[in-house]
Design a protein around this motif. Structure first.
Motif, PDB file in Angstrom:
ATOM      1  N   GLY A 199       0.724  -1.215  -0.050  1.00  0.00           N
ATOM      2  CA  GLY A 199      -0.094   0.113  -0.103  1.00  0.00           C
ATOM      3  C   GLY A 199       0.908   1.271  -0.018  1.00  0.00           C
ATOM      4  N   TYR A 200       2.039   1.253  -0.105  1.00  0.00           N
ATOM      5  CA  TYR A 200       2.757   2.458  -0.132  1.00  0.00           C
ATOM      6  C   TYR A 200       2.701   3.212  -1.343  1.00  0.00           C
ATOM      7  CZ  TYR A 200       5.607   0.899   3.744  1.00  0.00           C
ATOM      8  OH  TYR A 200       6.103   0.447   4.895  1.00  0.00           O
ATOM      9  N   CYS A 201       2.152   4.487  -1.396  1.00  0.00           N
ATOM     10  CA  CYS A 201       2.090   5.465  -2.286  1.00  0.00           C
ATOM     11  C   CYS A 201       2.302   6.730  -1.808  1.00  0.00           C
ATOM     12  CB  CYS A 201       0.507   5.163  -2.618  1.00  0.00           C
ATOM     13  SG  CYS A 201      -0.676   5.782  -1.489  1.00  0.00           S
ATOM     14  N   GLU A 202       2.201   7.672  -2.922  1.00  0.00           N
ATOM     15  CA  GLU A 202       2.721   9.104  -2.728  1.00  0.00           C
ATOM     16  C   GLU A 202       1.162   9.792  -2.054  1.00  0.00           C
ATOM     17  OE1 GLU A 202       5.043  10.720  -3.411  1.00  0.00           O
ATOM     18  OE2 GLU A 202       5.936   9.103  -4.575  1.00  0.00           O
ATOM     19  N   PRO A 203       1.726  10.586  -1.046  1.00  0.00           N
ATOM     20  CA  PRO A 203       0.434  11.231  -0.173  1.00  0.00           C
ATOM     21  C   PRO A 203      -0.324  11.884  -1.207  1.00  0.00           C
ATOM     22  CG  PRO A 203       2.601  12.077   0.054  1.00  0.00           C
ATOM     23  CD  PRO A 203       2.887  11.195  -0.627  1.00  0.00           C
ATOM     24  N   PRO A 204      -1.894  12.094  -0.858  1.00  0.00           N
ATOM     25  CA  PRO A 204      -2.703  12.772  -1.659  1.00  0.00           C
ATOM     26  C   PRO A 204      -2.279  14.217  -1.279  1.00  0.00           C
ATOM     27  CG  PRO A 204      -3.739  12.302   0.204  1.00  0.00           C
ATOM     28  CD  PRO A 204      -2.280  11.541   0.388  1.00  0.00           C
ATOM     29  N   GLY A 206      -2.440  18.158  -0.398  1.00  0.00           N
ATOM     30  CA  GLY A 206      -2.516  18.747   0.775  1.00  0.00           C
ATOM     31  C   GLY A 206      -2.014  17.833   2.094  1.00  0.00           C
ATOM     32  N   VAL A 207      -1.592  16.961   1.765  1.00  0.00           N
ATOM     33  CA  VAL A 207      -0.852  16.109   2.875  1.00  0.00           C
ATOM     34  C   VAL A 207       0.709  16.231   2.820  1.00  0.00           C
ATOM     35  CG1 VAL A 207      -0.575  13.882   3.968  1.00  0.00           C
ATOM     36  CG2 VAL A 207      -2.781  14.639   2.965  1.00  0.00           C
ATOM     37  N   ALA A 208       1.230  16.698   3.823  1.00  0.00           N
ATOM     38  CA  ALA A 208       2.678  16.819   3.956  1.00  0.00           C
ATOM     39  C   ALA A 208       3.146  15.879   4.989  1.00  0.00           C
ATOM     40  CB  ALA A 208       3.020  18.165   4.407  1.00  0.00           C
ATOM     41  N   MET A 209       4.138  14.945   4.450  1.00  0.00           N
ATOM     42  CA  MET A 209       5.037  13.778   5.337  1.00  0.00           C
ATOM     43  C   MET A 209       6.167  14.436   5.821  1.00  0.00           C
ATOM     44  SD  MET A 209       2.663  11.607   4.816  1.00  0.00           S
ATOM     45  CE  MET A 209       3.281  10.446   5.844  1.00  0.00           C
ATOM     46  N   ARG A 210       6.175  14.254   7.216  1.00  0.00           N
ATOM     47  CA  ARG A 210       7.570  14.610   7.737  1.00  0.00           C
ATOM     48  C   ARG A 210       8.710  13.725   7.480  1.00  0.00           C
ATOM     49  NH1 ARG A 210       6.956  14.105  13.988  1.00  0.00           N
ATOM     50  NH2 ARG A 210       7.669  11.919  13.364  1.00  0.00           N
ATOM     51  N   GLU A 211       9.925  14.379   7.695  1.00  0.00           N
ATOM     52  CA  GLU A 211      11.239  13.478   6.985  1.00  0.00           C
ATOM     53  C   GLU A 211      11.277  12.166   7.635  1.00  0.00           C
ATOM     54  OE1 GLU A 211      15.963  14.232   6.518  1.00  0.00           O
ATOM     55  OE2 GLU A 211      14.453  15.639   7.356  1.00  0.00           O
ATOM     56  N   PRO A 217      -1.966   4.270   3.321  1.00  0.00           N
ATOM     57  CA  PRO A 217      -3.210   4.505   3.684  1.00  0.00           C
ATOM     58  C   PRO A 217      -3.926   3.565   4.646  1.00  0.00           C
ATOM     59  CG  PRO A 217      -3.332   3.930   1.503  1.00  0.00           C
ATOM     60  CD  PRO A 217      -1.764   3.963   1.681  1.00  0.00           C
ATOM     61  N   TYR A 218      -3.102   2.377   4.806  1.00  0.00           N
ATOM     62  CA  TYR A 218      -3.564   1.107   5.581  1.00  0.00           C
ATOM     63  C   TYR A 218      -3.018   1.142   7.130  1.00  0.00           C
ATOM     64  CZ  TYR A 218      -5.069  -0.942   1.320  1.00  0.00           C
ATOM     65  OH  TYR A 218      -5.915  -1.279   0.102  1.00  0.00           O
ATOM     66  N   PHE A 219      -2.044   2.036   7.141  1.00  0.00           N
ATOM     67  CA  PHE A 219      -1.418   2.042   8.487  1.00  0.00           C
ATOM     68  C   PHE A 219      -2.047   3.203   9.381  1.00  0.00           C
ATOM     69  CE2 PHE A 219       1.674   3.640  11.466  1.00  0.00           C
ATOM     70  CZ  PHE A 219       2.196   2.500  11.948  1.00  0.00           C
ATOM     71  N   PRO A 220      -2.716   2.882  10.546  1.00  0.00           N
ATOM     72  CA  PRO A 220      -3.239   3.899  11.614  1.00  0.00           C
ATOM     73  C   PRO A 220      -2.483   5.130  11.528  1.00  0.00           C
ATOM     74  CG  PRO A 220      -3.280   1.655  12.544  1.00  0.00           C
ATOM     75  CD  PRO A 220      -2.310   1.488  11.315  1.00  0.00           C
ATOM     76  N   GLY A 221      -3.242   6.366  11.024  1.00  0.00           N
ATOM     77  CA  GLY A 221      -2.409   7.537  11.283  1.00  0.00           C
ATOM     78  C   GLY A 221      -1.707   7.805   9.843  1.00  0.00           C
ATOM     79  N   GLN A 222      -1.668   7.001   8.662  1.00  0.00           N
ATOM     80  CA  GLN A 222      -1.312   7.026   7.504  1.00  0.00           C
ATOM     81  C   GLN A 222       0.362   7.295   7.188  1.00  0.00           C
ATOM     82  OE1 GLN A 222      -4.320   9.114   8.002  1.00  0.00           O
ATOM     83  NE2 GLN A 222      -5.213   7.239   8.010  1.00  0.00           N
ATOM     84  N   GLY A 225       6.791   4.777   9.802  1.00  0.00           N
ATOM     85  CA  GLY A 225       8.257   5.190   9.993  1.00  0.00           C
ATOM     86  C   GLY A 225       9.118   4.158   9.037  1.00  0.00           C
ATOM     87  N   MET A 226       8.532   2.766   8.583  1.00  0.00           N
ATOM     88  CA  MET A 226       9.314   1.712   7.761  1.00  0.00           C
ATOM     89  C   MET A 226       9.315   2.167   6.511  1.00  0.00           C
ATOM     90  SD  MET A 226       8.403  -2.400   7.772  1.00  0.00           S
ATOM     91  CE  MET A 226       6.811  -2.087   6.948  1.00  0.00           C
ATOM     92  N   ALA A 227      10.505   2.287   5.914  1.00  0.00           N
ATOM     93  CA  ALA A 227      10.457   2.495   4.259  1.00  0.00           C
ATOM     94  C   ALA A 227       9.881   1.263   3.668  1.00  0.00           C
ATOM     95  CB  ALA A 227      11.978   2.633   3.979  1.00  0.00           C
TER      96      ALA A 227
END
Length: 307
Positions: A199-204, A206-211, A217-222, A225-227
């Protein structure tokens, strides 16, 4: 006197018959409209509170179950999902290879020993070779010193980190969970693990991911920390199976299902034997019951008044 007693008895019987004709039993009217105003208000309030409480409980259940952005894993047709379906042991073997070459760099399986693989995915000689590839700290010896030795069948899978603090430091504060029972510890089982790996994909927008975090989307909180751990041709299977991303995820999920339930095949085998034994014994028990109770069931009870 006898004639007078007969007349009195006859008169009392006639009076009782006339009295039964004149008496009418009133039926209780329990309709809502006939209740007093106070009871109407109380019942209405009770109904409103019950409906409101049920609606609130349903809303809370849905909000706790999943947020609007969290996806539930779909149900996949696993080969071991049926009542009489066993695990694919070739897939279990490939799944162990995936764990050893990919997952074991971060995740431990501290409740699984090398001896558990014997007769399931590898032969005893193959497992001995796998165990001897690791170095185990043992001791103390006769001089009181610790020493290292090659692994044995009784040794457990090695841990990637000595303790949880070291694991957090190496993974930017995230603690990789132990995978021994991860399939039973997550809602959805292997469906969740498979969906998470794929399920790894680019964030939609308006959603900014921290470094150091990745969108899933399947992980709680989306934010996980696992690559992304797997991709096409991440390894080469020993049996020549093409190591596509979905094949790798499927095999490691099958291996994790076996790790969480080593008795999976035996449990289904015993359940099938129990059903077959029940199908044979149940008609016999029913026949014995009818035979034993036939005397009591066919009795005729007659009342004979005393003479």
């Amino acid at each position: 006197m006898a004639a007078l007693r007969v007349v009195v008895v006859a008169g009392s019987r006639r009076n009782l018959l006339n009295l039964s004709k004149t008496l009418h039993v009133s039926r209780a009217n329990m309709s809502f409209s006939s209740l007093p105003p106070g009871k109407k208000v109380a019942l209405s309030a009770l109904g409103v509170l019950s409906a409101g409480g049920a609606g609130l409980a349903l809303m809370l259940h849905q909000s706790v179950k999943a947020s609007d952005l969290e996806l539930h894993p779909p149900s996949y047709p696993w080969s071991h999902g049926g009542m009489m379906s066993s695990l694919d042991h070739a897939s279990v073997r490939r799944g162990y290879q995936v764990y050893k070459q990919v997952c074991s760099a971060c995740h431990s399986m501290e409740y699984l020993a090398f001896r558990n693989l014997v007769g399931v995915s590898h032969t005893e000689a193959e497992v001995k070779v796998l165990a001897e590839e690791i170095e185990v700290v043992d001791g103390p010896d006769d001089t009181g010193e610790m020493f290292t030795r090659p692994g044995k069948l009784s040794d457990y899978f090695p841990k990637p980190y000595p303790n949880s603090e070291a694991a957090r430091v190496a993974n930017n504060g995230a603690l990789p969970p132990d995978l021994s029972y991860i399939v039973n510890a997550r809602h959805g089982g292997e469906d969740y693990v498979f969906s998470l790996l794929m399920g790894y994909c680019e964030p939609p927008g308006g959603v900014a991911m921290r470094e150091g975090l990745y969108y899933n989307p399947y992980f709680p909180g989306q934010a996980i920390g696992m690559a992304p751990p797997i991709y096409n041709e991440v390894l080469e299977f020993d049996d020549g199976t093409p190591a596509t991303m979905s094949q790798v995820a499927k095999d490691v999920c099958t291996f994790l299902r076996w790790a969480a339930e080593p008795e999976h095949d035996q449990r289904k085998r015993m359940g099938l034997k129990l059903l077959m034994g029940t199908a044979i014994l149940l008609p016999l028990v029913y026949y014995m019951k009818r035979h034993r109770w036939s005397v009591l069931k066919s009795r005729k009870m007659a009342y004979r008044p005393p003479k």
